[in-house]
Design an enzyme around this catalytic site. Structure first.
Site, PDB file in Angstrom:
ATOM      1  N   THR A   1       7.801  31.873  51.243  1.00 42.88           N
ATOM      2  CA  THR A   1       8.886  32.335  51.082  1.00 42.88           C
ATOM      3  C   THR A   1      10.148  31.367  51.140  1.00 42.88           C
ATOM      4  O   THR A   1       9.843  30.296  51.794  1.00 42.88           O
ATOM      5  CB  THR A   1       9.322  33.377  52.175  1.00 42.88           C
TER       6      THR A   1
ATOM      7  N   GLY B   1       6.310  29.687  59.190  1.00 42.00           N
ATOM      8  CA  GLY B   1       5.831  29.669  60.569  1.00 42.00           C
ATOM      9  C   GLY B   1       5.404  30.748  60.938  1.00 42.00           C
ATOM     10  O   GLY B   1       4.074  30.858  61.145  1.00 42.00           O
TER      11      GLY B   1
ATOM     12  N   GLU C   1       4.234  40.811  55.682  1.00 41.30           N
ATOM     13  CA  GLU C   1       2.964  41.080  55.302  1.00 41.30           C
ATOM     14  C   GLU C   1       2.972  42.178  54.344  1.00 41.30           C
ATOM     15  O   GLU C   1       2.084  42.985  54.209  1.00 41.30           O
ATOM     16  CB  GLU C   1       1.959  41.430  56.277  1.00 41.30           C
TER      17      GLU C   1
END
Lengths: 721, 721
Positions: B153, B192, B460
């Protein structure tokens, strides 16, 4: 903010707004020249702007908010104290009115110690002390020579005040009270702010507020006095719970003997505030530290009951009314962030032009997430203004010995507090999610607002208990009216319940469905349907339940909660339409937009609870389908006005404290700049990599294996960095 | 825990449980001797207990959780690294299987760096690299000689991966790629863990999982490599987004030239994890750092398209399936806390004996708040087990070149992920509020779980997007079937939609209403009603909408979301009843209790969305009234079993990390002991009062007035302390 520096999507959105935003700001300020303010408590609007300028963080860096997310609890607390001190200085320097004082506090954008709480310690001094006692204590409090707090809840006891365990035993020999914590569960716990600090709005009508010029601050650790609620014991007889003024700390802030005091640790939110715990081991205070306006204990240990037990009750109602007010402001803050960001953020392909991404606010789902909240913000604003009038009306009646409005004030403040805080908490979470991943970041400002606000469904009367209190009152009223008792006032219509329950909607068009009278008719019908059924069910169940009516009631709590919610929706909607009526006269140019919001609130309420309405039979499935279409039309209508509806509140960037919600739309640059101040990033600049020397080097080098007598697999050593 | 030390209310509640709790634990462990585990991934149950004993915080203090709330972010991070290192050592020392490894990780009760993520970096290595590349990279990853992360992202781009801006330009001269961030919005942001770390469950079927013995950890700041997603550019032609392995840090963890890297600051939750940002200024990597199992770039700059573009997709589904699994575990954790506390906590007068206070769990409202969540926990457990089977079935088909199940796996994983996370987030908040004021305290453990879990509706696959993907697929399927296409598989019943839409419930009794077949019939009916209406509405609207079908669809997003939700409720309920069927055979003594929970889930779903069901016409208002009564009966039936239903999960006190949820019920003593470790309380012991010297002394003394040239009002000085 120069227009040419504003994000182009935001600038274009602003151009498309259909109403005069300045006039809405004016309305939110409760009239440009109106001294009797609500939202921006300013004498005139220009004055609000002047006041906000006093704490401009460019001139007064102590008010800078954006680095707050990088501070630990101690740093946060000290910063907040510094900020509070500066605010007090400004107040004294400019001799600010309570009105101006509130404006300043709101504009800081943070819940602050020392300043925020007008309602808990000082009212005990002013409201429950005798004239003579007030003379001694008030100057101390007014001048921050002592700092007081309100010490009620215990480790094992919250909402049920009557079960508090702390004792205040009269010692005849020395004419003192001995304050004592007899058990672990009697340890005072939470006092400070969970239940107490809020974005305070001035709720007292102007004739009362004049007595509240100076504000003491009751947070716990730093407070050196408190109003401690304890059971009054005289000669082994328990006279119930009363407040007692107790000093906790002496020279250099050291706890006094017999006082064990401390912080209760971090919380979901509000970590700037030091909620505390407190245990007493036989602490003596003079008898005269008991406030004696109502209850009295003489110097021979004779207890006199208060003549009007209910009078102290008003403070609780004001606390709730305050929360009802804040509902609108908090939502407006969060929606300012989310709506601005949803205009700037683009995502997903535009089906008309696949090379472009759509503005997120152009998705119906995003409009649904955000405009429902926006509708609530304005509906709750109207409701809050009604609440204020009701309180003023009640106060002036009470001053004439007329308590006829007390019950209505109570049930409304209890029910509305519960419903507003339930809906606002959910709406803040919706807004957070509407910002996608960045809504999870503290840089968005929303996590802080959400975790801060999430206390409100619990404090000042836990919501379930609030709903039940209101529901039980409504049920009693319904039963009385059924038995023929005549009730004056706003519940008067219940007497026509049989006729009302026969009503069916005759609306064939959107216009008819949205007619305010028909909106209210449907809500009234639903409420009466639910309470009628609850009453019938209880009658049936009581006859067979071994514990009779009380037993039956305990098996119908879910229904009682629903009755209260239906009642609250009805009254809140009714207050919004009342507000719209006067808006139409005073601000006709604002009417269409605000009317859309109230309509959306109505439609959304019906659709979310359509089962209730269908069961009640006022609407049939064709009405519901028509309302579903109407909802989508309203979302479309509100879309171009959304930015104006949030801009009008004029929250400063520093108050919003959100990289996503900036008025110039410079979202990404701001995020990037803010994270540079993150402590571990600053350390990295000096060549220190947090965690590397502590652990990572050991793992990456393979030494962690040597420590347990193993070595790395073949082939890795040579590839090692 | 000796029985005589347990809180008496808790001990009594445990005696009243109607089923064998040990057997339920066994069922949760997926069979005492079953190696194919789900929840407690143990070979045999005794093994789980042995494993948990390895990290007993009494022997291994690094695993102590309760002081975590007092740590700042840096301390949290370092602590978590230490914990992770010790876990890795234990894994290596005992040569633990993936199964055992997962057990250990779950039992720590925390989202940990280094260890938790099996799914993001390593799958890129293993799944997208050629055999030759794997030989080089896998040993490094398996042995923690490098730590990798998954860098997708960007600041301006989340769910719409196709719009990522980072570029990887092929440099023919040196046979390299040049990784570059051309804009501010292309800055990599979040990588992360927001989207990545979770309470990992082993979702791979046993034949696959064997390849995942060693786990690398992709968190950002400490990672020295990453799989960076960037647009592949060759000779100015854009080949779309691909992963590239890039090294970020070199000797002593120093960022390499051209790499700007840092932490993105604090978040709503998960502050133990260092989500990061990353900018590239023309960073060169060898061409062979591009994983080349599917897409390839030759040393002459020739691009080869992958033969099977869909294969990489599986990782996404696994991520979602993982979340669907966790739904049950997270709820069980929170409800263990809230249900135990609600048995211990007493409040409000017992109407039978006003001198006593009721256990909070005896209120219908409290049962409503908590047992709905409890029902979901078990329903979602059944659903997760179905999901696992479906994935296994799909994998074995895919291995045989059969992709017929792919779509079903996708739409179920997307829709269930969205619905489960929506419901679980709300249920955690309900549980938090059910604990009253103490639920707001970090000592309860719930704020951490809530703010941690609140990422899941976004990560997700953002939930709205997930619902829409599933809804659009369902709509297309419905339209195909209407046109006569034959669909095999679980959606086959759609072909009978006309017949089904004519169904009406003939149930007259609770027993009939709760008959599993009738439960499913009602949910199927409602789903088909909604999708039939959506389809009809779209047909009508498409004809008049200037943008045709796509335009019409954008105006019916709300309805599409509702269709998906109805579908998910149907399938989840269906999976729960399937699960109950085999439970009846294997654990008949558990059946009645778990059946009550599934029934409650059914009843609750109908009642909350009763408008839908009434509109659909399967139920009439008499059915709804009967279901309202049934709901209350179910709450009463579940009450005595509630404690057993949470105890059976056997979360250790250290894993729960809640003063309210301890298995011995020693709530108040624990709260009191824990706050003594609060840093400012510790300082106070040494005579340091945080805030006093910094600010409070200045205010209390009146010096703050002198600083602005004022002095205190008359009368205050002499009263000053």
């Amino acid at each position: 903010m120069a227009d040419n520096k504003v994000n182009e999507f935001l600038a274009n959105a602003r151009k498309a707004v259909s109403f005069p935003v300045e006039e809405l700001t004016n309305f939110l300020d409760d009239g440009a020249k109106n001294t009797d303010h609500l939202i921006h408590p300013s004498i005139i609007k220009a004055r609000r702007r002047w006041l906000e300028n006093l704490i401009d963080s460019k001139k007064e860096p102590v008010f800078i908010n954006h680095d707050r997310i990088f501070l630990n609890r101690e740093q946060l607390y000290v910063r907040a104290l510094q900020k509070s001190k500066r605010l007090i200085q400004l107040k004294k320097q400019y001799d600010l009115s309570p009105t101006d004082w509130n404006t300043l506090i709101i504009a800081t954008g943070e819940a602050l110690p020392i300043i925020l709480n007008d309602f808990m310690f000082r009212p005990v001094i002013e409201g429950q002390m005798s004239e003579e006692q007030i003379k001694k204590w008030l100057p101390l409090v007014e001048n921050y020579a002592i700092l007081g707090c309100y010490v009620q809840t215990e480790l094992g006891h919250g909402s049920n005040v009557r079960k508090l365990e702390t004792t205040a035993t009269y010692i005849r020999e020395t004419d003192e009270f001995e304050i004592h914590s007899p058990t672990l569960t009697s340890t005072k716990w939470w006092p400070g702010s969970l239940a107490r600090t809020r974005y305070t709005l001035n709720l007292y009508p102007s004739n009362v507020v004049v007595n509240h010029t100076n504000v003491d601050w009751p947070i716990f650790i730093h407070s050196n006095h408190g109003a401690v609620f304890a059971r009054l014991i005289i000669d082994n007889k328990d006279y119930g719970v009363h407040p007692f003024i107790v000093q906790f700390r002496g020279k250099d802030h050291k706890p006094l003997p017999g006082i064990e005091i401390g912080d209760i640790g971090p919380k979901y939110g509000m970590n700037v505030i030091d909620n505390g715990f407190l245990r007493f081991t036989k602490v003596r205070i003079p008898r005269t530290n008991m406030p004696m306006k109502f209850s009295k204990v003489s110097n021979t240990g004779v207890y006199t009951r208060p003549p009007h037990a209910k009078m102290a009750y008003g403070v609780l109602v004001l606390g709730r009314a305050d929360i009802i007010q804040n509902a609108a402001i908090i939502l407006a803050r969060v929606l300012t962030i989310a709506i601005r960001y949803s205009i700037i953020r683009r995502q997903g392909n535009d089906y008309k032009d696949p090379s472009q991404e759509l503005q997120v606010l152009d998705y119906q789902s995003q409009q649904y997430k955000l405009f429902r909240g926006l509708a609530m913000a304005y509906v709750f604003l109207f409701n809050a203004r009604f609440m204020r009038k009701l309180i003023e009306e009640n106060l002036s009646k009470v001053n004439q010995g007329d308590v006829s409005l007390m019950a209505e004030v109570h049930i409304n403040s209890a029910g509305w507090k519960a419903l507003c805080t339930d809906l606002v908490t959910a709406s803040i979470e919706d807004a957070r999610r509407s910002c996608g991943g960045h809504g999870y970041s503290s840089l968005s400002g929303i996590p802080e607002i959400l975790s801060f606000y999430s206390q409100y469904p619990t404090v000042e009367g836990e919501n379930t208990i609030m709903y039940l209190q209101t529901g039980n009152y409504l049920l009693k009223t319904f039963q009385s009216i059924k038995k023929g008792k005549i009730i004056n006032g706003r519940l008067n219509y219940i007497k026509d319940y049989k006729k009302i329950l026969l009503q069916k909607s005759s609306s064939k068009s959107v216009e008819q469905l949205l007619d305010p009278d028909f909106q209210l008719e449907s809500f009234r019908h639903r409420f009466l349907y639910l309470i009628f059924n609850l009453d019938s069910d209880l009658k049936t169940t009581s006859q067979v339940h071994p514990d009779g009516f009380e037993g039956a009631k305990s098996g119908h709590i879910i229904d009682t909660l629903n009755v209260t919610r239906a009642y609250c929706y009805l009254t809140i909607l009714s207050n919004a339409h009342e507000g719209l009526k006067s808006l139409m006269k005073q601000h006709p140019r604002l009417y269409p937009t605000l009317r859309n919001l109230v309509d959306l609130f109505f439609v959304d309420t019906v659709l979310i609870q359509s089962g209730d309405f269908l069961m009640a039979g006022y609407y049939d499935s064709n009405h519901i389908k028509l309302l579903q279409r109407t909802q989508k039309q309203l979302l479309r209508k509100i879309r171009p006005d959304a930015i104006g509806l949030v801009d009008a509140w004029e929250f400063s960037d520093n108050c919003l404290n959100s990289a996503l919600g900036r008025s110039d739309g410079d979202v990404y640059e701001t995020m990037y700049n803010w994270v540079k101040e993150e402590p571990s990033n600053q350390k990295q600049e000096t060549g220190v990599y947090v965690g590397y020397n502590e652990v990572l080097k050991n793992v990456l080098s393979g030494d962690y294996l040597k420590e347990i007598g193993l070595s790395r697999n073949d082939g890795v050593e040579k590839a090692k960095l």
